[in-house]
Design a protein around this motif. Sequence first.
Motif, PDB file in Angstrom:
ATOM      1  N   THR A 180       0.963  -1.187  -0.092  1.00 27.66           N
ATOM      2  CA  THR A 180      -0.120   0.047   0.003  1.00 27.66           C
ATOM      3  C   THR A 180       0.782   1.282   0.149  1.00 27.66           C
ATOM      4  O   THR A 180       0.540   2.167  -0.750  1.00 27.66           O
ATOM      5  CB  THR A 180      -0.892   0.048   1.125  1.00 27.66           C
ATOM      6  OG1 THR A 180      -1.593  -1.022   1.217  1.00 27.66           O
ATOM      7  CG2 THR A 180      -1.718   1.139   1.217  1.00 27.66           C
ATOM      8  N   ARG A 183       2.223   1.768  -3.387  1.00 25.81           N
ATOM      9  CA  ARG A 183       1.224   2.537  -4.279  1.00 25.81           C
ATOM     10  C   ARG A 183       0.807   4.098  -3.991  1.00 25.81           C
ATOM     11  O   ARG A 183       0.349   4.605  -4.752  1.00 25.81           O
ATOM     12  CB  ARG A 183      -0.231   1.716  -4.048  1.00 25.81           C
ATOM     13  CG  ARG A 183      -0.270   0.460  -4.605  1.00 25.81           C
ATOM     14  CD  ARG A 183      -1.845  -0.377  -4.288  1.00 25.81           C
ATOM     15  NE  ARG A 183      -1.656  -1.633  -4.903  1.00 25.81           N
ATOM     16  CZ  ARG A 183      -2.744  -2.283  -4.653  1.00 25.81           C
ATOM     17  NH1 ARG A 183      -3.719  -2.009  -3.892  1.00 25.81           N
ATOM     18  NH2 ARG A 183      -3.003  -3.663  -5.375  1.00 25.81           N
ATOM     19  N   ALA A 184       1.205   4.430  -2.785  1.00 26.14           N
ATOM     20  CA  ALA A 184       0.775   5.923  -2.201  1.00 26.14           C
ATOM     21  C   ALA A 184       1.894   6.595  -3.254  1.00 26.14           C
ATOM     22  O   ALA A 184       1.683   7.937  -3.271  1.00 26.14           O
ATOM     23  CB  ALA A 184       1.323   6.105  -0.925  1.00 26.14           C
ATOM     24  N   ALA A 188      -1.529   5.027  -8.385  1.00 26.20           N
ATOM     25  CA  ALA A 188      -2.675   4.329  -7.997  1.00 26.20           C
ATOM     26  C   ALA A 188      -3.998   4.918  -7.938  1.00 26.20           C
ATOM     27  O   ALA A 188      -3.828   6.325  -7.571  1.00 26.20           O
ATOM     28  CB  ALA A 188      -2.451   3.502  -6.798  1.00 26.20           C
ATOM     29  N   LEU A 193      -6.303   3.251  -3.387  1.00 28.69           N
ATOM     30  CA  LEU A 193      -5.436   3.439  -2.366  1.00 28.69           C
ATOM     31  C   LEU A 193      -6.274   3.553  -1.356  1.00 28.69           C
ATOM     32  O   LEU A 193      -5.688   3.227  -0.080  1.00 28.69           O
ATOM     33  CB  LEU A 193      -4.778   4.760  -2.606  1.00 28.69           C
ATOM     34  CG  LEU A 193      -3.497   5.124  -1.592  1.00 28.69           C
ATOM     35  CD1 LEU A 193      -2.477   4.191  -1.549  1.00 28.69           C
ATOM     36  CD2 LEU A 193      -2.794   6.304  -2.254  1.00 28.69           C
ATOM     37  N   THR A 197      -5.378   1.157   2.325  1.00 24.64           N
ATOM     38  CA  THR A 197      -5.303   1.782   3.334  1.00 24.64           C
ATOM     39  C   THR A 197      -6.271   1.541   4.583  1.00 24.64           C
ATOM     40  O   THR A 197      -5.838   1.201   5.708  1.00 24.64           O
ATOM     41  CB  THR A 197      -5.343   3.511   3.489  1.00 24.64           C
ATOM     42  OG1 THR A 197      -4.478   3.810   2.337  1.00 24.64           O
ATOM     43  CG2 THR A 197      -4.919   3.999   4.537  1.00 24.64           C
TER      44      THR A 197
END
Length: 234
Positions: A180, A183-184, A188, A193, A197
């Motif tokens: 994750t 991806r931040a 994404a 996202l 999260t």
Amino acid sequence: MSVILVFLLVIIGIAGWWLVQQGVMSKPWLEHGPRGALQDVEDPVIPTEKIGLAVFLAVVGALFALFASAYFMRMELPDWQALPILRLLWLNTGILVLSSVALQCAVIAARQGQMDTLRLALVTGGITALAFLAGQLVAWRQLSAEGNFLTANPANSFFYLLTGMHGLHILGGLLALTRTTIRAWSSASPERLRLGTELCAMYWHFLLFVWLALFVLLAGWAADFIEICRRVLT
């Protein structure tokens, strides 16, 4: 058996509250409005990923409840010698609380589209989780240095088993958290996202709850609580 029932009742209560918060109790077919308004109703508000994670956490919770039940039954035998609670475990508990708070901050930032805050919160959650695992390993080394080895006493075996199983689940969560976090920093979609999260935060809050329950169990407070409940019920 009483330990399992208490644990499962708590899990059911938390699950019920979470489902209500997600709007699962709403009845869109009873809403007033023009014909065709139902076509604008969105898909179920609870994503499949969240439902799957909830089922997985229920299984994990049942597993730890069984361990707790075995712990209570085994401690009744005369060869049981409870381990002392290290001060480091208090510090580790505080670190895990901070990790859970950081993930909750990440959820808020994801919902508000604050990418810089989201990235900082995700990294903070990961670093504090690693610090918790490192602290647990140091606690193991301290106990071993004092002669409290795995096979020295049944209480020792349960301590290493329970903390080890919890640590493995933290380690597994770190893999998802790392994905994750990556991806931040990539392209994404905000929806994906945000979902990732929220899943990480949901998992982290559950592991914090499990650790607090284990800490109470290992400290001996749970036995006192169960004894008080037995006296009240009888």
